[in-house]
Write an enzyme that holds these catalytic residues in place. Structure first.
Site, PDB file in Angstrom:
ATOM      1  N   ALA A  83       0.830  -1.202   0.000  1.00 12.57           N
ATOM      2  CA  ALA A  83       0.000   0.000   0.000  1.00 12.57           C
ATOM      3  C   ALA A  83       0.865   1.252   0.000  1.00 12.57           C
ATOM      4  O   ALA A  83       1.973   1.267   0.539  1.00 12.57           O
ATOM      5  CB  ALA A  83      -0.911   0.000   1.227  1.00 12.57           C
ATOM      6  N   HIS A  84       0.325   2.320  -0.613  1.00 13.06           N
ATOM      7  CA  HIS A  84       1.020   3.605  -0.599  1.00 13.06           C
ATOM      8  C   HIS A  84       0.727   4.293   0.738  1.00 13.06           C
ATOM      9  O   HIS A  84      -0.431   4.357   1.163  1.00 13.06           O
ATOM     10  CB  HIS A  84       0.551   4.487  -1.755  1.00 13.06           C
ATOM     11  CG  HIS A  84       1.451   5.636  -2.031  1.00 13.06           C
ATOM     12  ND1 HIS A  84       1.543   6.716  -1.179  1.00 13.06           N
ATOM     13  CD2 HIS A  84       2.306   5.886  -3.055  1.00 13.06           C
ATOM     14  CE1 HIS A  84       2.416   7.596  -1.670  1.00 13.06           C
ATOM     15  NE2 HIS A  84       2.889   7.101  -2.807  1.00 13.06           N
ATOM     16  N   PRO A  85       1.751   4.831   1.411  1.00 12.64           N
ATOM     17  CA  PRO A  85       1.512   5.413   2.733  1.00 12.64           C
ATOM     18  C   PRO A  85       0.700   6.703   2.702  1.00 12.64           C
ATOM     19  O   PRO A  85       0.105   7.079   3.717  1.00 12.64           O
ATOM     20  CB  PRO A  85       2.921   5.684   3.263  1.00 12.64           C
ATOM     21  CG  PRO A  85       3.778   5.794   2.050  1.00 12.64           C
ATOM     22  CD  PRO A  85       3.181   4.841   1.055  1.00 12.64           C
ATOM     23  N   ALA A  86       0.639   7.400   1.551  1.00  9.72           N
ATOM     24  CA  ALA A  86       0.025   8.722   1.531  1.00  9.72           C
ATOM     25  C   ALA A  86      -1.104   8.864   0.521  1.00  9.72           C
ATOM     26  O   ALA A  86      -1.650   9.956   0.376  1.00  9.72           O
ATOM     27  CB  ALA A  86       1.095   9.783   1.242  1.00  9.72           C
ATOM     28  N   ARG A 115      -9.112   4.402   5.279  1.00 14.34           N
ATOM     29  CA  ARG A 115      -8.650   3.382   4.334  1.00 14.34           C
ATOM     30  C   ARG A 115      -9.344   2.040   4.540  1.00 14.34           C
ATOM     31  O   ARG A 115      -9.687   1.349   3.575  1.00 14.34           O
ATOM     32  CB  ARG A 115      -7.137   3.220   4.444  1.00 14.34           C
ATOM     33  CG  ARG A 115      -6.515   2.396   3.315  1.00 14.34           C
ATOM     34  CD  ARG A 115      -5.051   2.063   3.604  1.00 14.34           C
ATOM     35  NE  ARG A 115      -4.213   3.228   3.717  1.00 14.34           N
ATOM     36  CZ  ARG A 115      -3.528   3.775   2.707  1.00 14.34           C
ATOM     37  NH1 ARG A 115      -3.650   3.273   1.488  1.00 14.34           N
ATOM     38  NH2 ARG A 115      -2.757   4.819   2.916  1.00 14.34           N
TER      39      ARG A 115
END
Length: 386
Positions: A229-232, A286
């Site tokens: 997953a992308h953190p931002a 999320r």
């Protein structure tokens, strides 16, 4: 430029190398037409030959990083055989080495010594930490440099850090050595003098770490470990279709979010849901968003999800296995595979990523240990005692 002429035709590279970093660099030069003479230890050779036996009984590392080279076995502790190396260097354009810390200088193969004897020779030294500073004597392997450069600290899941799945520290150093050598050749064409190219694995990989370094130094904290997953950004990462196959996709802006809701989730109203109406809110919520995506994907196959993503203009990819990559239709459509000979039979290999118009990469044979020793000695008019 004709197809028969390659950019480095006529150039000779002498490589006192092992493992991945320096061999990967010199292989790029071989692909461009340079003659690369690889010096190996008699009997054992480059220890990367023994890393595994998965390619017709040969090392997957070795066949990848050593095509197009000539293998010359020399025992550099023997004076007569050391003299052969000196004869080769006298006519060479490039010398590349990645021996243990301090070994090149002890053997008189440092730039200062070689430059005095061979002023046009370009000398490329690849090491873990360089020949100065408190770590100059420290051994360095790929995993250790991944740790030293902080890559492991930002890779993995929230629960556990992880190394990358390839030898990325070696590869980064090899690519900087390759580009540095090409730059040195351009400079020599202007000045007539050889240069030293020094590349350290730590500095090469840390250059690639500049984004998390800047985030930590100036923003207070590095990017969190989030697996795939992308953190931002959300949604951005790994998702599963109803057939159990994984997909990677990501959104970049609110326009794409609206298209995603309408075309992929087929729920246009979700774009205005107060939990998800901006990227910041989507990241904060999320779990709820991922649950909604999973609900939509549950009755769909991966191909159906990919088709919806493509139709909506959302960037995506299947999460491919190595077998999937081997059979990727893009490589076949662009004619990127070539046959390469090895001592145990032919293998398929991808062309180098930089395609030069009118130039076909050499894609030479992978050498057996010492395969070219006698031919090179005969070329030099040298006979060595058995």
């Amino acid at each position: 430029m004709t197809a028969a002429l390659k950019p480095l035709d006529g150039m000779t590279v002498v490589a006192l190398e092992h493992a991945v970093a320096a061999p990967f660099a010199s292989r790029q030069l071989a692909d461009l037409g340079a003659r690369v003479i690889k010096i190996e230890r008699p009997g054992t050779g480059d220890f990367a030959r023994g890393y595994d036996a998965s390619v017709h009984g040969q090392s997957s590392f070795f066949v990848w990083a050593n095509r197009g080279k000539e293998s010359l076995c020399l025992d550099l502790e023997q004076g007569a055989q050391r003299a052969v190396l000196q004869r080769l260097l006298a006519d060479a354009d490039v010398f590349i080495q990645n021996l243990a810390p301090g070994a090149a200088q002890r053997k008189g193969l440092d730039f200062a010594t070689l430059h005095a004897d061979f002023p046009r020779l370009i000398v490329c030294d690849v090491s873990g930490y360089g020949d100065s500073g408190p770590f100059r004597e420290k051994k360095a392997y790929d995993l250790l440099i991944q740790a030293a450069a902080g890559l492991i600290s930002v890779t993995g899941t929230p629960d556990a850090p992880a190394r990358t799945g390839i030898s990325i520290a070696d590869i980064s150093a090899g690519m900087y050595a390759y580009s540095g050598i090409l730059t040195a050749l351009l400079q020599r064409a202007r000045t007539g003098k050889g240069l030293r190219v020094e590349v350290t694995m730590l500095e090469a990989l840390t250059e690639w770490m500049s984004y998390p370094l800047n985030a930590a130094r100036y923003g207070g904290s590095p990017p969190a470990r989030n697996g795939v997953a992308h953190p931002a950004i959300a949604p951005y990462g790994q998702y599963q279709a109803g057939d159990g196959k994984d997909i990677i996709f990501g959104l970049q802006n609110e326009r794409e979010w609206a298209h995603f809701c309408a075309g992929v989730l087929q729920d246009p109203a979700l774009a205005q849901d107060g939990r998800f109406s901006s990227n910041v809110l989507r990241v904060s919520n999320r779990k709820a968003l991922d649950a909604r995506i999973a609900e939509c994907f549950a009755p769909l196959s991966r191909e159906e999800v990919l088709r919806r993503l493509d139709d909506a203009g959302i960037a995506n990819s299947a999460l491919n296995t190595m077998h999937d990559v081997w059979d990727h239709p893009q490589f076949a459509a662009r004619d990127r595979w070539r046959d390469v000979a090895t001592p145990a039979g032919p293998i398929r290999a991808l062309l180098p990523p930089a395609t030069l118009s009118g130039v076909e990469a050499a894609m030479g044979d992978v050498p057996a240990l010492g395969q070219h020793t006698q031919a090179i000695l005969a070329e030099l008019g040298v006979t060595l005692a058995a």
